[in-house]
Each structure stands twice: as structure tokens, then as C-alpha cells.
Design a protein around this motif. Structure first.
Motif, short mmCIF file in Angstrom:
data_model
loop_
_atom_site.label_atom_id
_atom_site.label_comp_id
_atom_site.label_asym_id
_atom_site.label_seq_id
_atom_site.Cartn_x
_atom_site.Cartn_y
_atom_site.Cartn_z
N TRP A 35 0.30 -9.16 10.44
CA TRP A 35 -0.45 -8.10 9.79
C TRP A 35 -1.22 -7.30 10.84
O TRP A 35 -1.82 -7.87 11.74
N TYR A 52 -2.40 -10.24 0.90
CA TYR A 52 -1.74 -9.18 0.14
C TYR A 52 -1.39 -9.78 -1.20
O TYR A 52 -0.69 -10.79 -1.27
N PHE A 103 2.79 -4.86 7.97
CA PHE A 103 3.38 -6.10 8.43
C PHE A 103 4.45 -5.75 9.46
O PHE A 103 5.54 -5.29 9.10
N GLY A 105 -2.83 -2.25 5.39
CA GLY A 105 -2.16 -3.25 6.22
C GLY A 105 -0.70 -2.90 6.44
O GLY A 105 -0.05 -2.31 5.56
#
Length: 134
Positions: free
Chosen positions: A41, A65, A36, A34
């Protein structure tokens, strides 16, 4: 935790757990790399991956997360799917290259450039929950 602190703590790749929904309404979770980016995300996968098929049919999604007891970031919302090689995914591709080129060298970019039908996913969060013990 404010937005500035959240963004500071979520730089680079963060392993997230993504939850989708099967056709018979069962939850299915799995890990993704992932990123950000710009308050959302992002992750990527192949066009025939199970969770991508779920998101095409049912875009409801959650991601968490959770690196340990000191931090948690959970997003609930809708998935938006894009061509990984399209302009919408330029920041995602750059983040992937920034993370993996130092680790894997030019072979990573060759692999990524050769992906046919790769899908970039942005979670458009309707709710974002954070917890920080620090």
C-alpha cells in the motif's frame, strides 16, 4: 485469495483507513487515497500532516481497505517515507495521475507538481490479511 487475484482487485485508487500511534500511545485513524503497487500500500500527504509526523517518530502502521462485506485487505507493518517527487515515488505519482487526470484534468498535475515537501508513504507489510466472500 492469491496474489494475482488480490492485485487484480486492487487496481486504481482505493480509499484506505490508516492507523498511526500518538506520542502517548493512542491510536489515530484516518482516510487516505491508497494505491496497491508492487504488493504494498502507498499513499501520500503533506510534510506537516499529523499522521506523517506520527510515522516519522513511530513508523508502526496499519491500513485497511474495506469496501463492503465482500472484501477486506489489512496490512500491518512499518512505514517508509519518501520525497513525493523522488524516484522512489515514480509509480505512486503515475498511479495518482492515472486516477485523477481523467477526473480533474491538467490542473491536478499542476497541483501535484507544485507540492512542496510532499511525502509518499509505502507500508512495508510484515503481515497482510485478506478476506473475500467471492
Amino acid at each position: 485469495m492469491d496474489a494475482v487475484e488480490l492485485t487484480r482487485r486492487l487496481t486504481g485508487m482505493r480509499l484506505i483507513t490508516v492507523a498511526t500511534v500518538t506520542a502517548d500511545n493512542r491510536p489515530l485513524t484516518g482516510p487516505f487515497d491508497g494505491y496497491f503497487l508492487h504488493g504494498a500500500w502507498w499513499f501520500s500527504s503533506g510534510p506537516d500532516a499529523v499522521r506523517i509526523r506520527h510515522l516519522r517518530a513511530r513508523p508502526a502502521v496499519s491500513a485497511t481497505y474495506l469496501p463492503g462485506e465482500e472484501l477486506s485487505v489489512t496490512a500491518h507493518g512499518r512505514a517508509e517515507l519518501f520525497d513525493l517527487h523522488g524516484p522512489e515515488c515514480a509509480d505512486l505519482r503515475r498511479a495518482m495521475l492515472d486516477f485523477y487526470l481523467p477526473k480533474q484534468g491538467p490542473a491536478f498535475q499542476e497541483w501535484m507538481d507544485g507540492l512542496v515537501g510532499g511525502v509518499g508513504v509505502r507500508i512495508e507489510a510484515q503481515k497482510l490479511f485478506t478476506f473475500s466472500a467471492a
